[in-house]
Each structure stands twice: as structure tokens, then as C-alpha cells.
Design a protein around this motif. Structure first.
Motif, PDB file in Angstrom:
ATOM      1  N   LYS A 252      81.252  52.131  27.438  1.00 53.84           N
ATOM      2  CA  LYS A 252      80.654  51.172  26.642  1.00 53.84           C
ATOM      3  C   LYS A 252      79.166  51.298  26.606  1.00 53.84           C
ATOM      4  N   ASP A 286      84.639  45.221  20.473  1.00 50.55           N
ATOM      5  CA  ASP A 286      83.213  45.024  20.675  1.00 50.55           C
ATOM      6  C   ASP A 286      82.454  46.012  20.223  1.00 50.55           C
ATOM      7  N   PHE A 287      82.966  47.250  20.067  1.00 55.33           N
ATOM      8  CA  PHE A 287      82.254  48.278  19.437  1.00 55.33           C
ATOM      9  C   PHE A 287      82.078  48.025  17.995  1.00 55.33           C
TER      10      PHE A 287
END
Length: 478
Positions: A252, A286-287
Motif C-alpha cells: 500500500k 482501495d487502490f
């Protein structure tokens, strides 16, 4: 008794003759519809008054190793397993389950392999298949190659990891800075399958492909800084960027740092210079949310397919977002229109967001394409969507000219082009449908789907590249 039997035989022959005549008539009628669309496209596909001549393209490139998916899985002695969509692949079992998930849906997908040793073993097995073939790979390299082939007068500066084998395959007319050269090629595995193909209890509804790779250069976006450093904005009239999806296999923190570098580079590009971002399959919400929030407002144009559009809507809480979990094949046209409208309204240049430079979205799927753009920002969109749709059939069938005997129209006879639309009847003599709202305008055209696809890889890149080259950017003059 004999006369009765003779009568039955005559009746059976008569029925068969009538049925065959009816079937032939229906086939002729069907082919005439496709022929009408092909002829109508010839009138619609016209070049814009001002065309793009100098392109800067990057950043993902590799060598594609294309093989028949089921043949590889059998060679690996992998039986069909559970359908499960995994974000990344760590072993053969992950490959089996994730491939099964998309194979059953007939959806294109791409996943990163995290285990180099296992991936190399799979590649070694793939190379031994008689039908294995090497091609240019990577969205950016494919788009550059397609444009170079279709528009030979266009000058292209390409930045991406280029190994010895890829260098041999890329068009010689492309300029490739020395900083792009790497010692050995990155190889991506393209697992193709045909319509109706079976694997265990599973059957594919359409022809498509699944992509996986263990790729160090592209997965870390090693050419990102070179891409922006070598961009001469005074000598470029279109920037094409792709490859962000391959960052998904990273942590992340690493992903966040590379996305920040993308944003910083895009901020240095003047608004007068259009930037197109081509998305590709991702699985991390999320990405994708980070790309939606931070990146797409900094580009002028966006290209994506049904899986990417639906997942973007899921990640960003857009319309029809739950459809992603059970969507099989192309979405209904009005649903795609709703999602495109949502992207333009929430992330694009509008009365509520003057800072965003996003003014165009090109959506492509198996059976139709839609281009949505901000009014006054782009011209020639109807021709562009027709050109992209026509190219999809040509590339899939691997022909220079479409003919009605090798393609099928797959959209329904009656449909809604957008959510508040009345039901329309499709007219093959008018295969481009256009409509507008207060701020946006849309153009839609069906695809004539190839009956016997020769190649599915790079189809979306070819479509987006063609649509772009038939588009005219106007926003700089506003």
C-alpha cells in the motif's frame, strides 16, 4: 399403407424444404443487418479537422506469450476448481481459482503473480505448447504500435521497459530513448479461450483472455520518472499513459508513493496538452479508489472496459455498483451510460469542479462502445466511437475489411441508451446513437462481434487508440 407412408415422406420432405428455405432467408436477413452497419460506418468514420501528429506514450511494455488457456492448465495437470476472485496469485491453485472465476463469466482480467519461481515454471510449460506465440505486450506498447501501423505519418516517442526481443518487434519508426532499454524482456502470460470452450464443469460464454505476470520493471513503474523527464510539451500534441494497474501487486505504501509521483508528473503538463489514461483490470478497491480520487481528474481522457467501469463504480460507490459481483458479460447499455455520467460528474470537469481536466470517457465492451464527453471539449466523437467499434471487429477477426458473414450483431433489437431514455429500436442504417444533457454529450455504437476470434489480446488498446486518433481536442481553446 404404402400411400400413407409415401404421404408422410412427402410431408417430411416438404417441411424440411420449407424450414431450410426459412432458415436461409433468416440468415440472409441477418447478414443484411450487419452489412447495413458496415456500410453506414463508412459514412460515419471521418477524420477530424485537426489530427494528433506527435505522441508521447508510456509506461508499460513487455513481451506477451500467448497460449490456449485450457491446454496450459491441462499441461500443468490442473483440474478445474473453485471459482474465486483473488487479488494476487501466489501459486498454481490461486491461478486455477481466479481463472475459473473469470472464465465462467467470460470477462477479461489481469492479476499479478507474486512467486517468481512458480511463475517461471508456468512459463516454461507454456513455451513447450505447440500453439504458443510471442507478441508485443503492455497497454502502452500496444497502443503505440497500433497507432504507428494505422497512422504511419504520426511521430511517436515511446518510454517503457524494452528488452532485446521486444525491441525487435516494435515498429522501427518509433523513437525509443536509451533510458527505456533493459537487459532482458519482461514476459506476460496471455491465457486465451474461445466461446463455448469447456474446462471441467465450466463453459465460457464468450471468447476472452486472462493475463498474469511476474514483472519487476512494470510492477514498480521503473520508467515513470523517465516518462515525464523525456516529455517535450512543445513538440507533443497527445500524451498516452497506461500501466498503473500493474502497481497493484505492491504494498500500500509503495503504491501510494508511485501514485503521488504520477500526480506530480501530470501536474507539470499544461492543460492545453491532452492526456489519455488507459485503465486495465484491478482487484483492490482501495487502490482503484486512490486512482479515482487522485489521478483521473489530472488527465483529459479515460479508457476502460466493462470490468474496469463496474469495479470503479464499486470502489467509488457509484451507480449499479453491486452489479460487479454478479455481472456476466456486457452491462445493459443504460447502466454503462449511468456509470460514465457518474465519472464525468464526480471526477470530471463540470460546473461543480472546474479544476478537473477530465472531459472524455471511452467505454468499450464486447458488444458496444460509448464515448461521453463534456460539451465543447472534444469534437468528432460520433466518428470516433464508430471507428473504435469497427476496429474491434477487424482486430478480433484479423481482417483488413469486415464482411457480414464473419460477424454478428449482439445488442438487443430494443434497448434504452441511458436510464431516462424511452425504449428504442435499433436501426442498422444509423449505427451511431447520440444524445446530450446540459453539460455532457454521448455517442454509442454497436460492435460487430467476430464469430471466430483470432486474437483477443490488445483489443481494448486498439479500440482506445483508434478512438483517440479520430477525436479532436478542443478544450485548450476555451
Amino acid at each position: 399403407m404404402f400411400l400413407k407412408a409415401l404421404y408422410l415422406v412427402i410431408c417430411a420432405v416438404g417441411i424440411a424444404l420449407v424450414y431450410n428455405a426459412w432458415k436461409t432467408a433468416m440468415e440472409v436477413k441477418k447478414e443484411q443487418i450487419e452489412e447495413d452497419i458496415i456500410n453506414a460506418w463508412e459514412k460515419h468514420v471521418v477524420s477530424p479537422s485537426v489530427t494528433f501528429q506527435n505522441l508521447h506514450v508510456g509506461i508499460n511494455s513487455n513481451v506477451d506469450l500467448i497460449i490456449p488457456a485450457v491446454a496450459l492448465l491441462k499441461a500443468l495437470t490442473v483440474p478445474s476448481g473453485t471459482k474465486e476472485n483473488r487479488d494476487v496469485l501466489n501459486n498454481v491453485e490461486d491461478l486455477r481459482d481466479t481463472f475459473a472465476h473469470f472464465f465462467a463469466k467470460g470477462s477479461a482480467a489481469e492479476r499479478a503473480f507474486m512467486n517468481k519461481k512458480v511463475f517461471q515454471r508456468i512459463i516454461s510449460t507454456a513455451k513447450m505448447l505447440e500453439s504458443s506465440q510471442y507478441y508485443i505486450g503492455g497497454n502502452a506498447a500496444l497502443m503505440a504500435s497500433i497507432i504507428s501501423e494505422q497512422f504511419p505519418e504520426v511521430k511517436i516517442n515511446f518510454v517503457g521497459p524494452v528488452g532485446p526481443k521486444l525491441l525487435e518487434m516494435l515498429p522501427k519508426s518509433m523513437n525509443i530513448p536509451m533510458a527505456s532499454h533493459i537487459a532482458s524482456d519482461e514476459v506476460h502470460l496471455i491465457m486465451e479461450y474461445g466461446v463455448g470452450e469447456t474446462w471441467g464443469d465450466l463453459k465460457s460464454p464468450v471468447a476472452n483472455r486472462f493475463i498474469t505476470s511476474y514483472d519487476e520493471s512494470n510492477s514498480q513503474a521503473t520508467m515513470l520518472e523517465t516518462f515525464f523527464e523525456t516529455l517535450d510539451t512543445s513538440k507533443t500534441d497527445l500524451v498516452l499513459l497506461s500501466g498503473l494497474h500493474i502497481l497493484e501487486g505492491q504494498s500500500k505504501d509503495f503504491f501510494a508513493r508511485r501514485i503521488q509521483a504520477v500526480c506530480e508528473g501530470l501536474n507539470e503538463i499544461p492543460r492545453s496538452l491532452p492526456v489519455h489514461l488507459e485503465l486495465a483490470s484491478m482487484a483492490n478497491e482501495d487502490f482503484v479508489k486512490q486512482i479515482l480520487i487522485k489521478v483521473i481528474s489530472k488527465v483529459s481522457s479515460l479508457g476502460l472496459n466493462e470490468q474496469e467501469l463496474a469495479f470503479a463504480s464499486l470502489a467509488g460507490d457509484g451507480p449499479h455498483n453491486l452489479d460487479f459481483h454478479h455481472q456476466s458479460g456486457p452491462p445493459e447499455m443504460y447502466k454503462a451510460s449511468d456509470m460514465i455520467m457518474w465519472l464525468l460528474q464526480h471526477y470530471g470537469h463540470s460546473s461543480h469542479n472546474r479544476e478537473s481536466r477530465l472531459t472524455r470517457v471511452h467505454f468499450h465492451c464486447l458488444s458496444y462502445h460509448i464515448i461521453g464527453n463534456v460539451k465543447g471539449a472534444w469534437a468528432n466523437s460520433a466518428a470516433a466511437v464508430a471507428a473504435g467499434s469497427r476496429m474491434a471487429g477487424k482486430q478480433a477477426c484479423d481482417v483488413q475489411q469486415l464482411n457480414s458473414s464473419i460477424v454478428d450483431l449482439k445488442i438487443p433489437k430494443y434497448f434504452k441508451a441511458f436510464s431516462n431514455d424511452v425504449e428504442r429500436e435499433f436501426d442498422p442504417n444509423n449505427p451511431v446513437i447520440s444524445w446530450e444533457t446540459n453539460e455532457f454529450e454521448f455517442s454509442l455504437s454497436p460492435v460487430l462481434v467476430c464469430n471466430d476470434p483470432q486474437k483477443t489480446v490488445g483489443l481494448g488498446d486498439s479500440i482506445s487508440a483508434t478512438g483517440l486518433m479520430f477525436s479532436q481536442y478542443l478544450y485548450a481553446s476555451k
